[in-house]
Design a protein around this motif. Structure first.
Motif, PDB file in Angstrom:
ATOM      1  N   ALA A 183      63.284  40.143  35.990  1.00 15.21           N
ATOM      2  CA  ALA A 183      63.114  40.972  37.172  1.00 15.21           C
ATOM      3  C   ALA A 183      62.335  42.241  36.851  1.00 15.21           C
ATOM      4  CB  ALA A 183      64.474  41.332  37.767  1.00 15.21           C
ATOM      5  N   LEU A 184      62.617  42.824  35.690  1.00 10.29           N
ATOM      6  CA  LEU A 184      61.930  44.043  35.289  1.00 10.29           C
ATOM      7  C   LEU A 184      60.450  43.761  35.018  1.00 10.29           C
ATOM      8  CD1 LEU A 184      62.236  47.020  34.741  1.00 10.29           C
ATOM      9  CD2 LEU A 184      62.928  46.490  32.394  1.00 10.29           C
ATOM     10  N   HIS A 185      60.178  42.592  34.453  1.00  8.31           N
ATOM     11  CA  HIS A 185      58.778  42.221  34.211  1.00  8.31           C
ATOM     12  C   HIS A 185      58.023  42.081  35.534  1.00  8.31           C
ATOM     13  CE1 HIS A 185      55.548  39.235  32.989  1.00  8.31           C
ATOM     14  NE2 HIS A 185      55.279  40.335  32.310  1.00  8.31           N
ATOM     15  N   GLU A 186      58.699  41.560  36.552  1.00  8.08           N
ATOM     16  CA  GLU A 186      58.083  41.442  37.870  1.00  8.08           C
ATOM     17  C   GLU A 186      57.759  42.822  38.449  1.00  8.08           C
ATOM     18  OE1 GLU A 186      57.137  38.730  39.650  1.00  8.08           O
ATOM     19  OE2 GLU A 186      57.552  37.621  37.811  1.00  8.08           O
ATOM     20  N   VAL A 187      58.627  43.792  38.198  1.00  5.90           N
ATOM     21  CA  VAL A 187      58.374  45.157  38.661  1.00  5.90           C
ATOM     22  C   VAL A 187      57.141  45.730  37.972  1.00  5.90           C
ATOM     23  CG1 VAL A 187      59.266  47.526  38.697  1.00  5.90           C
ATOM     24  CG2 VAL A 187      60.781  45.607  39.251  1.00  5.90           C
ATOM     25  N   VAL A 188      57.018  45.474  36.683  1.00  7.21           N
ATOM     26  CA  VAL A 188      55.840  45.928  35.934  1.00  7.21           C
ATOM     27  C   VAL A 188      54.573  45.326  36.526  1.00  7.21           C
ATOM     28  CG1 VAL A 188      54.640  45.881  33.714  1.00  7.21           C
ATOM     29  CG2 VAL A 188      57.105  46.312  33.791  1.00  7.21           C
ATOM     30  N   LEU A 189      54.609  44.025  36.799  1.00  4.42           N
ATOM     31  CA  LEU A 189      53.432  43.347  37.351  1.00  4.42           C
ATOM     32  C   LEU A 189      53.060  43.897  38.723  1.00  4.42           C
ATOM     33  CD1 LEU A 189      54.122  39.617  36.327  1.00  4.42           C
ATOM     34  CD2 LEU A 189      52.559  41.248  35.255  1.00  4.42           C
ATOM     35  N   ARG A 190      54.073  44.187  39.543  1.00  6.17           N
ATOM     36  CA  ARG A 190      53.794  44.756  40.871  1.00  6.17           C
ATOM     37  C   ARG A 190      53.161  46.136  40.756  1.00  6.17           C
ATOM     38  NH1 ARG A 190      58.769  42.413  42.396  1.00  6.17           N
ATOM     39  NH2 ARG A 190      59.847  44.419  42.152  1.00  6.17           N
ATOM     40  N   SER A 191      53.662  46.933  39.817  1.00 11.19           N
ATOM     41  CA  SER A 191      53.084  48.262  39.621  1.00 11.19           C
ATOM     42  C   SER A 191      51.633  48.163  39.164  1.00 11.19           C
ATOM     43  CB  SER A 191      53.904  49.047  38.583  1.00 11.19           C
ATOM     44  OG  SER A 191      55.209  49.289  39.055  1.00 11.19           O
ATOM     45  N   GLU A 192      51.365  47.236  38.279  1.00  9.73           N
ATOM     46  CA  GLU A 192      49.989  47.051  37.804  1.00  9.73           C
ATOM     47  C   GLU A 192      49.082  46.567  38.930  1.00  9.73           C
ATOM     48  OE1 GLU A 192      50.958  45.962  33.116  1.00  9.73           O
ATOM     49  OE2 GLU A 192      50.644  44.359  34.581  1.00  9.73           O
ATOM     50  N   GLU A 193      49.609  45.691  39.780  1.00 11.23           N
ATOM     51  CA  GLU A 193      48.812  45.185  40.897  1.00 11.23           C
ATOM     52  C   GLU A 193      48.508  46.304  41.896  1.00 11.23           C
ATOM     53  OE1 GLU A 193      46.638  42.713  43.346  1.00 11.23           O
ATOM     54  OE2 GLU A 193      47.235  42.534  41.245  1.00 11.23           O
ATOM     55  N   ASN A 194      49.487  47.165  42.144  1.00 15.58           N
ATOM     56  CA  ASN A 194      49.254  48.298  43.036  1.00 15.58           C
ATOM     57  C   ASN A 194      48.168  49.221  42.495  1.00 15.58           C
ATOM     58  OD1 ASN A 194      51.170  47.505  44.922  1.00 15.58           O
ATOM     59  ND2 ASN A 194      52.815  48.670  43.964  1.00 15.58           N
ATOM     60  N   LEU A 195      48.167  49.397  41.188  1.00 19.52           N
ATOM     61  CA  LEU A 195      47.136  50.231  40.573  1.00 19.52           C
ATOM     62  C   LEU A 195      45.764  49.575  40.695  1.00 19.52           C
ATOM     63  CD1 LEU A 195      46.370  52.743  38.977  1.00 19.52           C
ATOM     64  CD2 LEU A 195      46.915  51.487  36.874  1.00 19.52           C
ATOM     65  N   ARG A 196      45.692  48.262  40.513  1.00 16.07           N
ATOM     66  CA  ARG A 196      44.409  47.556  40.661  1.00 16.07           C
ATOM     67  C   ARG A 196      43.897  47.672  42.104  1.00 16.07           C
ATOM     68  NH1 ARG A 196      46.475  44.003  36.626  1.00 16.07           N
ATOM     69  NH2 ARG A 196      47.722  42.881  38.162  1.00 16.07           N
ATOM     70  N   LYS A 197      44.805  47.547  43.073  1.00 13.72           N
ATOM     71  CA  LYS A 197      44.403  47.686  44.473  1.00 13.72           C
ATOM     72  C   LYS A 197      43.886  49.093  44.763  1.00 13.72           C
ATOM     73  CE  LYS A 197      47.472  44.146  46.421  1.00 13.72           C
ATOM     74  NZ  LYS A 197      48.655  43.894  47.288  1.00 13.72           N
ATOM     75  N   ALA A 198      44.545  50.098  44.178  1.00 12.95           N
ATOM     76  CA  ALA A 198      44.091  51.471  44.366  1.00 12.95           C
ATOM     77  C   ALA A 198      42.700  51.667  43.781  1.00 12.95           C
ATOM     78  CB  ALA A 198      45.075  52.446  43.726  1.00 12.95           C
ATOM     79  N   ALA A 199      42.451  51.034  42.649  1.00 11.83           N
ATOM     80  CA  ALA A 199      41.127  51.127  42.023  1.00 11.83           C
ATOM     81  C   ALA A 199      40.072  50.445  42.884  1.00 11.83           C
ATOM     82  CB  ALA A 199      41.160  50.509  40.635  1.00 11.83           C
ATOM     83  N   LEU A 200      40.418  49.295  43.469  1.00 15.45           N
ATOM     84  CA  LEU A 200      39.476  48.602  44.359  1.00 15.45           C
ATOM     85  C   LEU A 200      39.185  49.444  45.600  1.00 15.45           C
ATOM     86  CD1 LEU A 200      40.767  44.908  44.184  1.00 15.45           C
ATOM     87  CD2 LEU A 200      38.601  45.790  43.297  1.00 15.45           C
ATOM     88  N   ASP A 201      40.223  50.082  46.157  1.00 18.15           N
ATOM     89  CA  ASP A 201      40.025  50.961  47.309  1.00 18.15           C
ATOM     90  C   ASP A 201      39.082  52.109  46.958  1.00 18.15           C
ATOM     91  OD1 ASP A 201      41.678  49.441  48.892  1.00 18.15           O
ATOM     92  OD2 ASP A 201      43.443  50.712  48.613  1.00 18.15           O
TER      93      ASP A 201
END
Length: 266
Positions: A183-201
């Motif tokens: 579950a914690l690994h999934e949280v890490v992945l979500r945080s990384e994905e949010n950062l990638r989306k922010a970079a794309l924006d």
């Protein structure tokens, strides 16, 4: 200085006369009119676009009209309204433009059903030139400078997400033997994905802003070619101001992208 101008008139004829006065000021080089539209608020509360000239620099006034219309409940003929998520879209459009809540509040208060207004984006040194023309036709003016807080907010968002990614990765590394590892690994992945989306924006914002500001610079250079000696210096200063603004805004977003890359490569 580039301003959004909201000129409210008692009727359509006055609004058209007011816009013609704007265009004459542009021809004379007293202002640089980037884009404009005449809108009328219907008795049902929606906005009707009576005249629109936004190409090739249409993101400013177009988004301002769309955002305002979303808050009013719809834009007649264009399918923008609360029924299609217009309230959320309106807030985002207006936020991305960098307009203040005071400016928006004034528009919502003044543009009552039956009124006609000119929305314009222009570079102007002296506000009295436009104000005097509008007042001559029984109108009034509300204006707002295009702030750069959207670029500041993009950078703040990336900084926050970078910290969040680092914190979640550190937590994952420290607690990898516990049952909640997956579950914690999934949280890490979500945080990384949010950062990638922010970079794309951020990257999309760079592209959109560069396209818009380059079109404005072209309009200024075109205006300079036919300007009188008395107005050339003022137009040249507008060019310098816009180039400086472009450099500062893009620097903030490029810095945000740098921070995002650092976090993703860590």
């Amino acid at each position: 200085m580039t301003n959004f101008i909201f000129a409210l008139f008692p009727d359509e004829a006055s609004a058209r006369a007011g816009l013609e006065a704007f265009e004459l000021l542009h021809v004379a080089g007293d202002i640089t009119l980037f884009n404009h539209a005449i809108v009328q608020r219907g008795m049902d509360g929606t906005l009707v676009v009576l005249e629109r000239e936004t190409a090739p620099i249409g993101s400013g006034v177009g988004a301002l009209i769309g955002g305002t219309a979303g808050l009013f409940g719809g834009l007649a003929g264009l399918g923008i309204g609360a029924a299609t998520g217009g309230i959320i879209g309106a807030v985002l459009d207006l936020f991305n433009l960098g307009v203040s809540k005071e400016f928006l509040s004034s528009i919502c208060k003044e543009l009552v059903p039956g009124k006609t207004a000119v929305f314009a984006e222009a570079s102007e040194e002296w506000i009295t030139l436009v104000d005097a023309r509008v007042e001559a036709f029984g109108g009034s003016v509300i204006r707002a400078a295009r702030d750069d807080f959207i670029e500041d907010e993009i950078r703040k968002r990336v900084v926050r997400l970078k910290r969040e990614v680092a914190a979640r990765r550190a937590e994952f590394a420290a607690r990898r033997t516990e049952k909640r590892l997956h579950a914690l690994h999934e949280v890490v992945l979500r945080s990384e994905e949010n950062l990638r989306k922010a970079a794309l924006d951020a990257a999309r914002h760079i592209e959109q802003y560069r396209e818009e500001s380059d079109a404005k610079l072209k309009a200024l250079h075109d205006q300079l070619q036919s300007a009188s000696p008395a107005t050339k210096a003022r137009i040249e200063q507008r060019i310098i101001d816009l180039q400086t603004d472009q450099k500062q805004r893009l620097a903030k977003i490029h810095d945000a992208l740098r921070l995002a890359r650092e976090a993703m490569e860590a």
